[in-house]
Design a protein around this motif. Structure first.
Motif, PDB file in Angstrom:
ATOM      1  N   ARG A  25       0.810  -1.220   0.000  1.00 25.75           N
ATOM      2  CA  ARG A  25       0.000   0.000   0.000  1.00 25.75           C
ATOM      3  C   ARG A  25       0.844   1.273   0.000  1.00 25.75           C
ATOM      4  O   ARG A  25       0.346   2.351  -0.314  1.00 25.75           O
ATOM      5  N   TYR A  26       2.108   1.134   0.317  1.00 34.28           N
ATOM      6  CA  TYR A  26       2.994   2.295   0.337  1.00 34.28           C
ATOM      7  C   TYR A  26       3.833   2.413  -0.944  1.00 34.28           C
ATOM      8  O   TYR A  26       4.703   3.274  -1.044  1.00 34.28           O
ATOM      9  N   GLY A  27       3.574   1.500  -1.893  1.00 31.95           N
ATOM     10  CA  GLY A  27       4.294   1.545  -3.153  1.00 31.95           C
ATOM     11  C   GLY A  27       5.644   0.863  -3.122  1.00 31.95           C
ATOM     12  O   GLY A  27       6.402   0.954  -4.088  1.00 31.95           O
ATOM     13  N   LYS A  28       5.946   0.145  -2.043  1.00 31.26           N
ATOM     14  CA  LYS A  28       7.230  -0.542  -1.931  1.00 31.26           C
ATOM     15  C   LYS A  28       7.104  -1.960  -2.511  1.00 31.26           C
ATOM     16  O   LYS A  28       6.064  -2.598  -2.369  1.00 31.26           O
ATOM     17  N   PRO A  29       8.173  -2.463  -3.137  1.00 30.09           N
ATOM     18  CA  PRO A  29       8.111  -3.802  -3.742  1.00 30.09           C
ATOM     19  C   PRO A  29       7.869  -4.887  -2.691  1.00 30.09           C
ATOM     20  O   PRO A  29       8.364  -4.811  -1.577  1.00 30.09           O
ATOM     21  N   VAL A  30       7.088  -5.884  -3.098  1.00 32.80           N
ATOM     22  CA  VAL A  30       6.842  -7.045  -2.255  1.00 32.80           C
ATOM     23  C   VAL A  30       7.689  -8.196  -2.787  1.00 32.80           C
ATOM     24  O   VAL A  30       7.546  -8.595  -3.949  1.00 32.80           O
ATOM     25  N   HIS A  31       8.582  -8.726  -1.947  1.00 33.11           N
ATOM     26  CA  HIS A  31       9.518  -9.757  -2.371  1.00 33.11           C
ATOM     27  C   HIS A  31       9.083 -11.138  -1.889  1.00 33.11           C
ATOM     28  O   HIS A  31       8.145 -11.284  -1.093  1.00 33.11           O
ATOM     29  N   ASP A  32       9.798 -12.155  -2.400  1.00 40.52           N
ATOM     30  CA  ASP A  32       9.666 -13.546  -1.955  1.00 40.52           C
ATOM     31  C   ASP A  32       8.274 -14.126  -2.213  1.00 40.52           C
ATOM     32  O   ASP A  32       7.815 -14.998  -1.464  1.00 40.52           O
ATOM     33  N   LEU A  33       7.605 -13.671  -3.260  1.00 40.17           N
ATOM     34  CA  LEU A  33       6.334 -14.275  -3.648  1.00 40.17           C
ATOM     35  C   LEU A  33       6.596 -15.578  -4.404  1.00 40.17           C
ATOM     36  O   LEU A  33       7.650 -15.757  -5.013  1.00 40.17           O
ATOM     37  N   LYS A  34       5.632 -16.481  -4.366  1.00 41.47           N
ATOM     38  CA  LYS A  34       5.745 -17.768  -5.032  1.00 41.47           C
ATOM     39  C   LYS A  34       4.710 -17.864  -6.152  1.00 41.47           C
ATOM     40  O   LYS A  34       3.764 -17.078  -6.217  1.00 41.47           O
ATOM     41  N   ALA A  35       4.890 -18.878  -7.021  1.00 38.91           N
ATOM     42  CA  ALA A  35       3.947 -19.078  -8.120  1.00 38.91           C
ATOM     43  C   ALA A  35       2.545 -19.325  -7.592  1.00 38.91           C
ATOM     44  O   ALA A  35       1.546 -18.903  -8.202  1.00 38.91           O
TER      45      ALA A  35
END
Length: 216
Positions: A25-35
């Motif tokens: 929500r703050y526009g920062k990248p979200v890491h470590d997502l999976k398929a």
């Protein structure tokens, strides 16, 4: 009889590449997502995800996979030691005024001279057809040498509205404007201008279609 023909087997695999930019929500990248965190639909039907990879500028370098190809065997597979997207630079002399081409080439050279290490870049030129000037490489010296050879002459089909209007204006000021053929000449110039626009549009779309296959 000559030697028996060597059989050739052809195989093709088509994969659709879908880029996703995930932020909070703050526009920062979200890491470590999976398929499994994503659902891909086609005509409302879920599709399987064959491969999933996170590309980030601060990712760790990974060694390039050895291909070990036999002799006389070639591939368009691009190996790279650094994670991240591939970059294609297109020098377009088909749709660019000749007055701006020298500056455009200089801007490209300036960009390449400041290119960070480890960036995979390919250089293409568009004129009457799409031409690969330099294949993907991390060597900025090779890219600069290739860019210096780019032609700064517009394609013969290039013409803009200003040039077309100037040609009509010159005819109006000439003696031809008082003759019956004046209207026919203007009509011919208009058709020629429109034909050039249509040809350039077709060639440009075909070039982008070819470039799109680089990511498939």
């Amino acid at each position: 009889m000559g030697p028996p023909a060597i059989p050739t087997f052809k195989s093709a695999t088509r994969m659709v590449l879908v880029d996703v930019v995930s932020t909070d929500r703050y526009g920062k990248p979200v890491h470590d997502l999976k398929a499994g965190d994503f659902t891909v639909l086609e005509n409302g039907k879920p599709q399987s995800i064959a491969a999933f990879d996170e590309l980030r500028p601060d990712g760790k370098p990974r060694p390039a996979a050895p291909l070990n190809l036999p002799g006389s065997v070639y591939t368009n597979f691009v190996s790279r030691s650094e994670p991240g997207a591939l970059t294609v630079l297109l020098f377009d002399s088909l749709n660019t005024d000749h007055q701006h081409l020298p500056n455009a080439r200089q801007k490209m050279l300036n960009f390449l001279k400041k290119l960070p290490a480890g960036q995979k870049v390919a250089l293409y030129a568009l004129s009457s057809q799409l031409k690969m000037v330099q294949s993907f490489t991390e060597n900025s010296d090779q890219l600069i040498a290739a860019a210096q050879q780019l032609s700064i002459h517009s394609h013969t089909t290039y013409s803009n509205t200003k040039e077309f209007s100037a040609a009509i204006g010159a005819l109006r000021e000439s003696k031809i404007s008082t003759t019956p053929v004046f209207g026919h000449i203007v009509e011919f110039l208009g058709e020629e201008y429109q034909d050039k626009l249509e040809l350039r549009t077709q060639l440009t779309l075909e070039a982008f279609a070819q470039l799109a296959t680089l990511s498939q």
